[in-house]
Scaffold this motif. Sequence first.
Motif, PDB file in Angstrom:
ATOM      1  N   MET A 152      62.437  10.674  34.778  1.00  0.00           N
ATOM      2  CA  MET A 152      63.865  10.924  34.621  1.00  0.00           C
ATOM      3  C   MET A 152      64.295  12.097  35.506  1.00  0.00           C
ATOM      4  O   MET A 152      65.356  12.060  36.130  1.00  0.00           O
ATOM      5  N   LEU A 153      63.460  13.123  35.564  1.00  0.00           N
ATOM      6  CA  LEU A 153      63.766  14.273  36.417  1.00  0.00           C
ATOM      7  C   LEU A 153      63.826  13.857  37.883  1.00  0.00           C
ATOM      8  O   LEU A 153      64.710  14.290  38.634  1.00  0.00           O
ATOM      9  N   ALA A 154      62.915  12.987  38.299  1.00  0.00           N
ATOM     10  CA  ALA A 154      62.930  12.512  39.681  1.00  0.00           C
ATOM     11  C   ALA A 154      64.224  11.759  39.970  1.00  0.00           C
ATOM     12  O   ALA A 154      64.810  11.911  41.053  1.00  0.00           O
ATOM     13  N   LEU A 155      64.705  10.989  39.020  1.00  0.00           N
ATOM     14  CA  LEU A 155      65.950  10.250  39.224  1.00  0.00           C
ATOM     15  C   LEU A 155      67.141  11.186  39.370  1.00  0.00           C
ATOM     16  O   LEU A 155      67.938  11.046  40.296  1.00  0.00           O
ATOM     17  N   VAL A 156      67.258  12.133  38.461  1.00  0.00           N
ATOM     18  CA  VAL A 156      68.441  13.006  38.482  1.00  0.00           C
ATOM     19  C   VAL A 156      68.411  13.987  39.640  1.00  0.00           C
ATOM     20  O   VAL A 156      69.450  14.549  39.999  1.00  0.00           O
ATOM     21  N   THR A 157      67.248  14.170  40.256  1.00  0.00           N
ATOM     22  CA  THR A 157      67.169  15.056  41.415  1.00  0.00           C
ATOM     23  C   THR A 157      67.151  14.271  42.726  1.00  0.00           C
ATOM     24  O   THR A 157      66.854  14.817  43.779  1.00  0.00           O
ATOM     25  N   GLY A 158      67.476  12.986  42.632  1.00  0.00           N
ATOM     26  CA  GLY A 158      67.611  12.174  43.833  1.00  0.00           C
ATOM     27  C   GLY A 158      66.310  11.715  44.460  1.00  0.00           C
ATOM     28  O   GLY A 158      66.297  11.313  45.624  1.00  0.00           O
ATOM     29  N   GLN A 159      65.224  11.743  43.707  1.00  0.00           N
ATOM     30  CA  GLN A 159      63.927  11.299  44.235  1.00  0.00           C
ATOM     31  C   GLN A 159      63.575   9.932  43.642  1.00  0.00           C
ATOM     32  O   GLN A 159      62.619   9.788  42.883  1.00  0.00           O
ATOM     33  N   ALA A 160      64.372   8.945  44.031  1.00  0.00           N
ATOM     34  CA  ALA A 160      64.245   7.621  43.421  1.00  0.00           C
ATOM     35  C   ALA A 160      62.893   6.977  43.708  1.00  0.00           C
ATOM     36  O   ALA A 160      62.321   6.318  42.831  1.00  0.00           O
ATOM     37  N   ASP A 161      62.359   7.145  44.913  1.00  0.00           N
ATOM     38  CA  ASP A 161      61.063   6.534  45.235  1.00  0.00           C
ATOM     39  C   ASP A 161      59.955   7.093  44.346  1.00  0.00           C
ATOM     40  O   ASP A 161      59.064   6.354  43.900  1.00  0.00           O
ATOM     41  N   GLN A 162      60.017   8.391  44.094  1.00  0.00           N
ATOM     42  CA  GLN A 162      59.024   8.994  43.203  1.00  0.00           C
ATOM     43  C   GLN A 162      59.192   8.459  41.785  1.00  0.00           C
ATOM     44  O   GLN A 162      58.206   8.202  41.087  1.00  0.00           O
ATOM     45  N   ALA A 163      60.448   8.285  41.377  1.00  0.00           N
ATOM     46  CA  ALA A 163      60.708   7.742  40.035  1.00  0.00           C
ATOM     47  C   ALA A 163      60.136   6.339  39.910  1.00  0.00           C
ATOM     48  O   ALA A 163      59.579   5.979  38.863  1.00  0.00           O
ATOM     49  N   GLU A 191      66.655   0.092  41.739  1.00  0.00           N
ATOM     50  CA  GLU A 191      68.037  -0.030  42.214  1.00  0.00           C
ATOM     51  C   GLU A 191      68.486   1.253  42.905  1.00  0.00           C
ATOM     52  O   GLU A 191      69.096   1.217  43.978  1.00  0.00           O
ATOM     53  N   CYS A 192      68.174   2.389  42.301  1.00  0.00           N
ATOM     54  CA  CYS A 192      68.546   3.675  42.892  1.00  0.00           C
ATOM     55  C   CYS A 192      67.851   3.900  44.236  1.00  0.00           C
ATOM     56  O   CYS A 192      68.399   4.574  45.123  1.00  0.00           O
ATOM     57  N   ALA A 193      66.670   3.336  44.389  1.00  0.00           N
ATOM     58  CA  ALA A 193      65.918   3.482  45.635  1.00  0.00           C
ATOM     59  C   ALA A 193      66.329   2.454  46.682  1.00  0.00           C
ATOM     60  O   ALA A 193      65.777   2.433  47.788  1.00  0.00           O
ATOM     61  N   GLY A 194      67.295   1.607  46.334  1.00  0.00           N
ATOM     62  CA  GLY A 194      67.755   0.597  47.280  1.00  0.00           C
ATOM     63  C   GLY A 194      66.796  -0.569  47.432  1.00  0.00           C
ATOM     64  O   GLY A 194      66.808  -1.253  48.461  1.00  0.00           O
ATOM     65  N   LYS A 195      65.974  -0.797  46.419  1.00  0.00           N
ATOM     66  CA  LYS A 195      64.992  -1.880  46.469  1.00  0.00           C
ATOM     67  C   LYS A 195      65.385  -2.979  45.487  1.00  0.00           C
ATOM     68  O   LYS A 195      66.144  -2.742  44.543  1.00  0.00           O
ATOM     69  N   PRO A 196      64.891  -4.210  45.679  1.00  0.00           N
ATOM     70  CA  PRO A 196      65.234  -5.318  44.765  1.00  0.00           C
ATOM     71  C   PRO A 196      64.860  -4.997  43.323  1.00  0.00           C
ATOM     72  O   PRO A 196      63.729  -4.612  43.038  1.00  0.00           O
ATOM     73  N   ALA A 197      65.837  -5.155  42.448  1.00  0.00           N
ATOM     74  CA  ALA A 197      65.602  -4.829  41.042  1.00  0.00           C
ATOM     75  C   ALA A 197      65.994  -5.956  40.098  1.00  0.00           C
ATOM     76  O   ALA A 197      65.686  -5.908  38.905  1.00  0.00           O
ATOM     77  N   ALA A 198      66.651  -6.991  40.622  1.00  0.00           N
ATOM     78  CA  ALA A 198      67.207  -8.039  39.773  1.00  0.00           C
ATOM     79  C   ALA A 198      66.162  -8.736  38.915  1.00  0.00           C
ATOM     80  O   ALA A 198      66.421  -9.084  37.762  1.00  0.00           O
TER      81      ALA A 198
END
Length: 201
Positions: free
Chosen positions: A1-12, A38-45
């Motif tokens: 969650m911390l990685a997401l809120v700090t903009g580190q989507a790939d790490q998340a 989704e936040c990392a711009g990768k397929p999530a559907a």
Amino acid sequence: MLALVTGQADQAVSLFEACLSHLPGETAPKLALAFALECAGKPAASWYDLVWRTDHTYVSAAFGLARSGRIGVLDEVPASSVYRVAAQVALAASVVRRADLSVLKPDELVGAADRVAKQADLDPRRRDLLTAEVLGGALAWLDSNPPPQGSPRLADAPFTEPGLRKRLESIYRRLAVAAETRQERHALIDQANAVRPRTWL
């Protein structure tokens, strides 16, 4: 969650994948992974779809699918859900927020207005704003299309330019009366005047 809120989507993504490997049968990590992807711009559907097919109480998965282009899935949000109104509003708004309104069909616009009208729990101001948006979309549609056959009605107005303009004007004036600031009231009155049906008087 911390990685997401700090903009580190790939790490998340990596962390949630590890979490899911420890809890493969749990739904929550799958939903978290979908959002991280989704936040990392990768397929999530596919992950959102898996969660939604497993448990319809995870309404976030339906909204995730809608963001990926499967907007119709929002109609599957249960009537008992507190997010049902939000889902119906999103469906209605999606009709008039398309890049090319000229390809719409009249019944889609009528259906969007009807969908808004049926939401009994929707705040009256929000209902008026959404109805105004649909009416504005219908007017834009009429710019490149003739009035539909069969004299349909949209938001209790004739589906013609004068009919839609009159209805839209009345909504803007009602919103202006309830406006919280003078600036907002003046802006709404200006909008009402701008859409008022053209007459010789």
